[in-house]
Design a protein around this motif. Structure first.
Motif, mmCIF file in Angstrom:
data_model
loop_
_atom_site.group_PDB
_atom_site.id
_atom_site.type_symbol
_atom_site.label_atom_id
_atom_site.label_comp_id
_atom_site.label_asym_id
_atom_site.label_seq_id
_atom_site.Cartn_x
_atom_site.Cartn_y
_atom_site.Cartn_z
ATOM 1 N N UNK A 148 0.814 -1.192 -0.059
ATOM 2 C CA UNK A 148 -0.149 0.162 0.149
ATOM 3 C C UNK A 148 0.896 1.357 0.130
ATOM 4 N N UNK A 149 1.969 1.469 0.820
ATOM 5 C CA UNK A 149 2.718 2.471 0.902
ATOM 6 C C UNK A 149 3.459 2.616 -0.512
ATOM 7 N N UNK A 150 3.607 1.858 -1.257
ATOM 8 C CA UNK A 150 4.616 1.782 -2.530
ATOM 9 C C UNK A 150 3.696 2.569 -3.606
ATOM 10 N N UNK A 151 2.479 2.966 -3.371
ATOM 11 C CA UNK A 151 1.409 3.833 -4.110
ATOM 12 C C UNK A 151 1.892 5.062 -4.442
ATOM 13 N N UNK A 152 2.593 5.684 -3.561
ATOM 14 C CA UNK A 152 3.011 7.005 -3.352
ATOM 15 C C UNK A 152 4.314 6.877 -4.339
ATOM 16 N N UNK A 153 5.037 5.918 -4.242
ATOM 17 C CA UNK A 153 6.109 5.713 -5.099
ATOM 18 C C UNK A 153 5.841 5.588 -6.437
ATOM 19 N N UNK A 154 4.893 4.896 -6.881
ATOM 20 C CA UNK A 154 4.457 4.562 -8.095
ATOM 21 C C UNK A 154 3.999 5.941 -8.925
ATOM 22 N N UNK A 160 7.673 11.068 -13.520
ATOM 23 C CA UNK A 160 9.222 11.237 -13.821
ATOM 24 C C UNK A 160 9.373 10.191 -14.933
ATOM 25 N N UNK A 161 8.469 9.504 -15.406
ATOM 26 C CA UNK A 161 8.511 8.788 -16.630
ATOM 27 C C UNK A 161 9.517 7.619 -16.425
ATOM 28 N N UNK A 162 9.479 7.172 -15.347
ATOM 29 C CA UNK A 162 10.275 5.921 -15.007
ATOM 30 C C UNK A 162 9.447 4.621 -15.020
ATOM 31 N N UNK A 163 9.844 3.876 -16.056
ATOM 32 C CA UNK A 163 8.738 2.653 -16.155
ATOM 33 C C UNK A 163 8.813 1.386 -15.034
ATOM 34 N N UNK A 164 7.673 0.945 -14.589
ATOM 35 C CA UNK A 164 7.668 -0.044 -13.475
ATOM 36 C C UNK A 164 6.482 -0.995 -13.670
ATOM 37 N N UNK A 165 6.553 -1.975 -13.105
ATOM 38 C CA UNK A 165 5.506 -2.980 -12.908
ATOM 39 C C UNK A 165 5.242 -3.378 -11.564
ATOM 40 N N UNK A 166 3.893 -3.545 -11.341
ATOM 41 C CA UNK A 166 3.515 -4.063 -10.031
ATOM 42 C C UNK A 166 3.394 -5.609 -10.100
ATOM 43 N N UNK A 167 3.854 -5.987 -9.173
ATOM 44 C CA UNK A 167 3.719 -7.660 -9.112
ATOM 45 C C UNK A 167 3.283 -8.406 -7.806
#
Length: 417
Positions: A148-154, A160-167
């Motif tokens: 849940x806390x990681x949503x802020x980082x997402x 800033x256009x940094x690609x990521x995937x939530x797993x």
């Protein structure tokens, strides 16, 4: 133009290389016998473009208190009688708010994003091998609260256009198959897909060799004592072997930059934050990490470097202390044993400790000083390897009086005035 570089870590070597490419006569001075033997020697090995964030963030003071009470603690603070330490700590606390975090993050991402481009270009130019991989970083969550806390980082990564995937758990195992043996210990993760991995020490020594081919002179085993200055600026570096004169000078001494430049009236809020790592040979490739895993609970990174595993983390605030005590690496040993118990040969562990040059706002200090021929490339904290090529190329352009590709706004020492 003769340029003197102070320091032969990854920051000093990249700066020297880019200056030599532009035709400068370059001399690098370092007290060690070879390049990359201090903070660059055995760091985590992750090129963390997506995770370029300041330690000073909202909620960190509360988390820090919790961390210090853990058995395998990510943070230890020794209450030294040091005005420098407490002043630095207070400045860091002042940056632990949303507004400062976003400003500092944007500055760091500007450098790290440019650094990814610079390293890509460099790898196309010269045949450097440093156990590099391009499989991203997996931030591993052991609890739903961390998810849940990681949503802020997402949100910030998207901004800033940094690609990521939530797993989910299965997605983490697909990314890092070795985790299937301990699937009950985590619930999910966040994969930063643009991140790379590689051995910083191997890169530094290989690039130093390429720089020598361009005419760069490396003066090893030579301790820097100070800088001689006149009304017109810096005129020479004073070493134990005499003076080395030059036209321009670049300080790349990491945590020792503040000590040297204080004598010139330049006060840099850089403090040495001690970190630890262990390196062990891969025993079972399928049970070992394939790229970098960041254990969010213990703030420990595990990275695959060829036939080795590098495990690094912990933050110990204890001044310029580089002792490696008997139990110093217990936290990083615990994490590798907990997540990859069959991956590496723990009977052949090599321990190491180094000093990270941390600024209170997380952003390195680049660019000009009050002396017109003295430049800075220092204070990168845990991200020296990540930012090396970008900051090295940008500072080299500035020294060579060429317009840098990125803005130095908010990166220079003047932001602390």
């Amino acid at each position: 133009m003769k340029v003197i570089i102070l320091g032969a870590g990854v920051i000093g070597v990249t700066t020297a290389y880019y200056l030599a490419k532009q035709g400068a006569e370059v001399v690098v001075i370092d007290r060690q016998r070879e390049a990359g033997l201090e903070t660059s020697f055995a760091n985590a090995g992750e090129l963390s473009y997506g995770m370029s964030s300041p330690w000073a963030a909202p909620g960190i003071p509360k988390k820090a208190l919790k961390w210090m009470l853990m058995r395998y603690r990510p943070l230890t603070i020794w209450p030294l009688l040091s005005t420098t330490m407490w002043s630095w700590g207070l400045q860091m606390l002042r940056n632990c708010n949303e507004a400062s975090y976003r400003i500092n993050k944007s500055r760091m991402v500007r450098i790290s994003g440019y650094s990814r481009e610079a390293l890509t270009d460099l790898m196309a130019e010269v045949p450097i091998q440093f156990d590099q991989r391009e499989l991203g970083t997996l931030q591993l969550f052991r609890s739903e609260k961390q998810v849940i806390s990681s949503k802020v980082d997402q949100e910030i990564l998207e901004e800033f256009g940094s690609p990521f995937r939530v797993l989910d758990r299965e997605g983490c195992i697909d990314a890092e198959p070795g985790l299937k043996h301990v699937s009950e210990k985590f619930v999910g993760g966040l994969q930063l897909t643009s991140d790379r991995t590689g051995d910083c020490r191997k890169f530094t020594t290989a690039l130093a060799s390429e720089a020598e081919k361009l005419g760069v002179q490396f003066r090893y085993n030579e301790t820097i004592k100070g800088l001689r200055h006149e009304a017109s600026g810096i005129s020479a570096v004073m070493t134990e072997n005499g003076e080395v004169e030059g036209d321009k000078f670049v300080c790349c001494l990491g945590p020792f930059s503040a000590v040297l430049l204080r004598k010139l009236g330049i006060r840099l809020p850089i403090y040495p934050v001690k970190g630890y790592s262990i390196t062990l040979p891969v025993m079972d490739g399928d049970a070992a990490p394939q790229s970098t895993i960041m254990d969010e609970s213990f703030k420990v990174a595990l990275t695959r470097l060829g036939d080795r595993i590098r495990v690094a983390g912990q933050a110990e605030i204890i001044g310029y202390n580089k002792s490696l005590g008997k139990h110093a690496t217990d936290a990083v040993r615990h994490v590798v044993n907990d997540l990859f118990p069959k991956g590496g040969d723990q009977s052949k562990i090599e321990g190491w400790t180094g000093l990270r040059p941390m600024t209170p706002d997380g952003t390195p200090i680049l660019g000009r000083t009050k002396f017109n021929n003295l430049f800075l490339n220092t204070g990168h904290g845990t991200l020296g390897w990540t930012m090396a090529c970008g900051s090295g190329r940008a500072v080299a352009d500035l020294v060579a009086e060429k317009e840098p590709d990125i803005s130095f706004d908010g990166l220079e020492a003047s932001r602390y005035a």
